[in-house]
Motif scaffolding. Structure first.
Motif, PDB file in Angstrom:
ATOM      1  N   UNK A  39       0.836  -1.194   0.000  1.00  0.00           N
ATOM      2  CA  UNK A  39       0.000   0.000   0.000  1.00  0.00           C
ATOM      3  C   UNK A  39       0.874   1.248   0.000  1.00  0.00           C
ATOM      4  N   UNK A  40       0.297   2.398  -0.369  1.00  0.00           N
ATOM      5  CA  UNK A  40       1.061   3.656  -0.292  1.00  0.00           C
ATOM      6  C   UNK A  40       1.485   3.956   1.147  1.00  0.00           C
ATOM      7  N   UNK A  41       2.504   4.789   1.299  1.00  0.00           N
ATOM      8  CA  UNK A  41       3.063   5.063   2.616  1.00  0.00           C
ATOM      9  C   UNK A  41       2.097   5.809   3.526  1.00  0.00           C
ATOM     10  N   UNK A  42       1.129   6.496   2.970  1.00  0.00           N
ATOM     11  CA  UNK A  42       0.144   7.201   3.792  1.00  0.00           C
ATOM     12  C   UNK A  42      -0.608   6.247   4.716  1.00  0.00           C
ATOM     13  N   UNK A  43      -0.842   5.050   4.232  1.00  0.00           N
ATOM     14  CA  UNK A  43      -1.582   4.072   5.031  1.00  0.00           C
ATOM     15  C   UNK A  43      -0.784   3.547   6.220  1.00  0.00           C
ATOM     16  N   UNK A  44       0.517   3.759   6.229  1.00  0.00           N
ATOM     17  CA  UNK A  44       1.342   3.327   7.367  1.00  0.00           C
ATOM     18  C   UNK A  44       0.965   4.102   8.620  1.00  0.00           C
ATOM     19  N   UNK A  45       0.441   5.288   8.471  1.00  0.00           N
ATOM     20  CA  UNK A  45      -0.028   6.083   9.609  1.00  0.00           C
ATOM     21  C   UNK A  45      -1.536   5.942   9.779  1.00  0.00           C
ATOM     22  N   UNK A  46      -2.275   5.986   8.686  1.00  0.00           N
ATOM     23  CA  UNK A  46      -3.729   5.996   8.764  1.00  0.00           C
ATOM     24  C   UNK A  46      -4.323   4.715   9.345  1.00  0.00           C
ATOM     25  N   UNK A  47      -3.820   3.567   8.949  1.00  0.00           N
ATOM     26  CA  UNK A  47      -4.391   2.302   9.421  1.00  0.00           C
ATOM     27  C   UNK A  47      -4.203   2.121  10.925  1.00  0.00           C
ATOM     28  N   UNK A  48      -2.992   2.302  11.497  1.00  0.00           N
ATOM     29  CA  UNK A  48      -2.870   2.158  12.954  1.00  0.00           C
ATOM     30  C   UNK A  48      -3.665   3.204  13.744  1.00  0.00           C
ATOM     31  N   UNK A  49      -3.735   4.435  13.237  1.00  0.00           N
ATOM     32  CA  UNK A  49      -4.517   5.468  13.941  1.00  0.00           C
ATOM     33  C   UNK A  49      -6.002   5.094  13.920  1.00  0.00           C
ATOM     34  N   UNK A  50      -6.499   4.682  12.778  1.00  0.00           N
ATOM     35  CA  UNK A  50      -7.897   4.276  12.673  1.00  0.00           C
ATOM     36  C   UNK A  50      -8.183   3.072  13.574  1.00  0.00           C
ATOM     37  N   UNK A  51      -7.278   2.096  13.570  1.00  0.00           N
ATOM     38  CA  UNK A  51      -7.462   0.918  14.422  1.00  0.00           C
ATOM     39  C   UNK A  51      -7.444   1.304  15.901  1.00  0.00           C
TER      40      UNK A  51
END
Length: 70
Positions: free
Chosen positions: A34-46
């Motif tokens: 996945x793009x690098x943006x998801x490296x922050x977005x997924x853990x924050x959302x979780x």
């Protein structure tokens, strides 16, 4: 202790080899991630979802224990 030392050494060797392989072939396999943006977005959302669910659970437990006392 010798067997445990061998197991730890084997595990460290496998980890080192996999890291070396990843960085060697990074440009070939980078398109599968996945793009690098998801490296922050997924853990924050979780984390937000986990905190919300935990708060709801604690609220239900508190309401349930209040009903038992009354």
């Amino acid at each position: 202790m010798e067997l445990a030392d061998r197991a730890v050494g084997f595990l460290l060797s496998i980890i080192s080899l996999s890291i070396f392989t990843y960085y060697t072939f990074d440009h070939f396999i980078h398109k599968y991630f996945l793009p690098q943006d998801y490296a922050i977005l997924i853990p924050v959302f979780a984390g937000v979802v986990l905190l919300c669910l935990l708060s709801v659970f604690i609220g239900f437990v508190m309401l349930k224990s209040k009903k038992k006392k009354a």
